[in-house]
Design an enzyme around this catalytic site. Structure first.
Site, short mmCIF file in Angstrom:
data_model
loop_
_atom_site.label_atom_id
_atom_site.label_comp_id
_atom_site.label_asym_id
_atom_site.label_seq_id
_atom_site.Cartn_x
_atom_site.Cartn_y
_atom_site.Cartn_z
CD GLU A 127 -3.31 -1.43 -1.78
OE1 GLU A 127 -3.80 -0.85 -0.83
OE2 GLU A 127 -3.15 -0.90 -2.90
CG HIS A 169 -1.80 1.13 1.37
ND1 HIS A 169 -2.99 1.21 0.69
CD2 HIS A 169 -1.70 2.28 2.08
CE1 HIS A 169 -3.57 2.36 0.98
NE2 HIS A 169 -2.81 3.02 1.83
CG ASN A 185 30.15 -24.37 -2.04
OD1 ASN A 185 30.55 -24.86 -3.08
ND2 ASN A 185 30.53 -24.77 -0.84
#
Lengths: 653, 144
Positions: free
Chosen positions: A68, A46, A386
């Site tokens: 929203e 918002h 990794n």
């Protein structure tokens, strides 16, 4: 220019909201019915929408508006959240982030958002509005008890309370600046008691064009109008004296709070200000010069032996030590600024690889100097990837090994001594060190006979050797030729040390030790012939004086015995080809030696004399001299001369 | 791009009795000789060291060494021209620096033949103001 200031504010806050949405969406995915979390995501979407609309980034506003709507559905019908829905919302957040990045790079953030809109729309029953709707502001104000009291008292003291509704030109670009000017103009003639939307919202330009303030003043309505119309880009001003209304307070009291207040009400604002990083750097530079002069002053006071002077200088030194702590503190940032972006990445990478991974983060409040924080993101991404790629096994392999099918990657940070430690650990397959050794031998990184004498940590350390790669196959995630050696180099350039430990079948731990701050370090100043060098205390294990007879020679290399092993001895005279000082040539059968450490390896550095411990400001030699061997920077010492700081990492073989 | 009649101010400095020039716009300041700290293993052999220029560590090039002129000890006339490069300020040690000159672009002539050694690319050209001959430095090349 002011415009760019607001833009920067928009970008910074936009990024914070993106981060906030990411964080809370991740939490929400684990706990899809938690209303407060939905509210939090909604609030960010918002606010972003309002900010984007006021900065006229239309696509951004439209997209956040669509998000929203989806969140609104969730809010009303909790439990409707599906994994598919999260994917769409995450994708939309990514798009928002890219748009903000585009804006940061000077673009206007426009992009094709139709696919996102279509997907998001499919998730809501209601239609997605094509244009961003902005917050509607309720015009008449309501007052809490405190504000009422203030207003009542002001009437008693002869002030008139007003409600002033100000409308800005529709074309106003810098709305917050106009608001500020209006407030300033009013401030000269009375006092603002309340604003709607609240001041924070106004500062964020989170309003259409109109705002209302409650204001007490002795001026008349006409005078106030004249004052306000003096501020450019104010289209209209409506002023109402509310003395009468105050009398009937009870009626207004229970009036529903405005929409905007509902969203900001929960945010307890801390009293903080944002400071441009450049200003902090300037402050730091000035302070560094101060420290140099402080050293000079201390020496002067010492030689003059004037008691008053000495006392003053001592007091100044103490204050500047405090000042230093404050300034360094200001530059500290919690590592969560970097850590925050990892959960999303881990979620994505593990999905791509078909692995199930739970990510845990600990100690994200641990603080580090900003200049270090800026650098550690990429190498940490590498370590995490990794761990996911090579550490954590596929779910079926984990089940077969009797483990939980969901692997855990833990990222933790903690503070110890003068260092911050960051660890990336996983409960995956671990590392087979013998396999490492064999790979290293076959890739010509070590000789076969060396391998026999290597300790376990040394074997693991092979992972970080340049040119070393264990990836069995090239995956999309890691093993693209950029190895862990780059990770090691990046951390070492920050004065850090990387190490790894592992237990086959149990998992592995990558640890990084980092200095708290880069710029002010403790150094031992040493003399070599006529030259002065600094060696960071953090690199020194101990200093000693040895006799000529302690030195042995093996393989044309001078060595000494230290803690039961033979370690190499380096004469800084030779390393740095220091010209012989004239005159002073008396022979001494003793040597001053500094034992420096890199990981588990030691080297003795021979110098002519120890000058002493000093707090020095580490300065860069600049790009021009970047590649100078074994020199990490320089510092200005008390007499204004420059002493080079030795990078001992480069000297320990 | 400057037009043919573009005016420019240059700083005139001396090396081994010859006059050289570089654009004033590139010069941040002219300093008397400052204490230098030798940088062992510096990436260029003509780097005389680093100096403390009002708190900033600044690398210094001995322009004699850079331009292949025989080295000479520093004296009271020795100056350091602080020049702004892409990587920050760099000092140039010169024998002396004591003149400014207005020149026009059209005055710049090519380097006379016979000077085509490895330092050839470090010059823009020469200015012939009989009896003075001023060799113009190509600052960015020197800093490369």
């Amino acid at each position: 220019m002011a415009q760019s200031n607001y833009l920067q504010l928009f970008i910074d806050e936009g990024r914070e909201h993106v981060q906030n949405m990411n964080d809370h969406l991740l939490q929400l995915e684990k706990n899809p019915t938690a209303l407060p979390i939905i509210e939090e995501v909604f609030r960010s979407a918002h606010t972003l929408k309002g900010m984007a609309a006021s900065m006229e980034f239309q696509d951004l506003a439209t997209l956040t508006h669509a998000m929203e709507n989806v969140l609104d559905v969730l809010r009303n019908e909790t439990g409707k959240a599906t994994s598919e829905m999260f994917d769409e919302v995450f994708n939309a957040v990514d798009a928002v982030e890219e748009m903000i990045d585009d804006i940061a790079e000077g673009g206007n953030g426009s992009r094709d958002i139709d696919p996102h809109l279509a997907h998001l729309k499919a998730l809501t029953s209601e239609d997605v509005d094509e244009t961003a709707a902005t917050v509607e502001i309720t015009q008449s104000l309501s007052y809490d008890e405190f504000e009422q009291t203030v207003l009542d008292q002001s009437v008693e003291q002869g002030y008139t309370p007003y409600e002033i509704t100000i409308t800005l030109d529709a074309s106003t670009l810098l709305k917050a600046a106009r608001v500020h000017m209006a407030f300033q103009a009013l401030g000269d003639h009375g006092e603002v008691i309340k604003a709607s939307p609240p001041v924070e919202e106004l500062e964020e330009e989170n309003f259409e064009h109109t705002f209302t303030v409650a204001f007490i003043s002795t001026k008349s309505i006409e005078e106030l109008k004249a004052i306000l119309y003096n501020v450019s880009e104010i289209a209209s001003v409506e002023i109402e004296a509310i003395t009468d209304r105050l009398m009937q307070r009870e009626e207004n009291f229970e009036q529903e709070e405005s929409d905007t207040e509902r969203f900001t009400g929960k945010n307890e604002t801390k009293r903080t200000i944002k400071i441009n990083v450049e200003r902090l750097d300037t402050l730091m530079n000035l302070f560094e010069e101060w420290i140099v002069d402080r050293g000079r002053l201390e020496r002067t006071a010492q030689s003059l032996q004037n008691q008053a002077l000495t006392e003053t200088v001592e007091r100044m030194s103490r204050i500047s030590t405090d000042l230093q702590a404050v300034i360094l503190n200001m530059r500290m940032m919690p590592v969560e600024n970097v850590f925050n972006r990892f959960p999303r990445m881990v979620r994505k990478v593990s999905k791509d690889l078909g692995k199930k991974i739970k990510m845990e983060i600990e100690g994200e409040k641990t603080e580090l100097d900003r200049s270090i924080i800026d650098e550690i993101g990429d190498p940490l991404v590498h370590l995490l990837r990794n761990s996911i790629d090579h550490g954590i096994e596929l779910p079926e392999h984990r089940l077969a090994a009797g483990k939980n099918e969901e692997g855990t990657v833990r990222l933790s940070a903690y503070h110890s001594d003068n260092h911050v430690y960051i660890q990336v650990s996983d409960d995956g397959a671990g590392i087979d060190k013998e396999k490492l050794v064999n790979k290293a031998i076959s890739q010509g990184i070590i000789a076969e006979e060396d391998a026999k004498t290597m300790t376990a940590p040394e074997k693991y350390q092979l992972l970080f050797s340049s040119g070393f790669s264990t990836a069995e196959e090239i995956t999309d995630v890691s093993g693209r030729g950029v190895g862990l050696d780059v990770v090691r180099q990046t951390f070492e350039s920050l004065g850090g040390v990387v190490s790894v430990d592992a237990e086959p079948g149990q998992g592995s731990v990558f640890s990084v030790q980092l200095p708290l701050t880069l710029s002010i370090i403790e150094a031992l100043l040493v003399q070599v012939e006529n030259e002065t060098y600094g060696i960071p205390i953090s690199a020194i294990t101990e200093t000693m004086i040895i006799s000529e007879t302690d030195i042995h020679k093996t393989y044309h290399q001078e060595v000494i015995e230290f803690r039961g092993t033979l370690i190499p001895l380096l004469f800084l005279h030779d390393v740095f080809q220091v010209p012989k000082a004239v005159g002073d040539s008396h022979y001494e059968p003793f040597y001053d030696v500094i034992i420096v450490q890199k990981g588990k390896r030691y080297t003795g550095l021979v110098v002519d004399a120890f000058i002493g411990h000093h707090e020095v400001v580490l300065k860069s030699l600049g790009n021009f001299l970047l590649e100078t061997f074994a020199i990490s920077g320089a510092t200005v010492i008390g007499d204004g001369e420059v002493a080079l700081i030795i990078d001992t990492n480069a000297l320990v073989k | 791009m400057p037009t043919d009649t573009a005016q420019e101010k240059i700083v005139i400095f001396e090396l081994n009795g010859e006059e050289y020039g570089l654009e004033v716009s590139r010069v941040q300041s002219i300093e008397r000789m400052l204490p230098l700290t030798r940088v062992p293993g510096a990436p260029r052999p003509d780097i005389a060291g680093v100096m403390n220029l009002r708190g900033k560590i600044t690398p210094v090039i001995d322009l004699r060494l850079c331009l292949g002129v025989e080295a000479a000890p520093y004296d009271k006339q020795t100056r350091i021209l602080v020049v702004l490069g892409n990587d920050g300020a760099v000092g140039f040690i010169v024998d002396r620096a004591n003149d400014l000159l207005d020149i026009t672009e059209t005055e710049i002539e090519g380097i006379p033949a016979g000077r085509e050694d490895e330092t050839y690319g470090l010059f823009q050209g020469v200015i012939n103001r009989d009896p003075r001959i001023i060799t113009l430095l190509e600052t960015d090349k020197v800093l490369q």
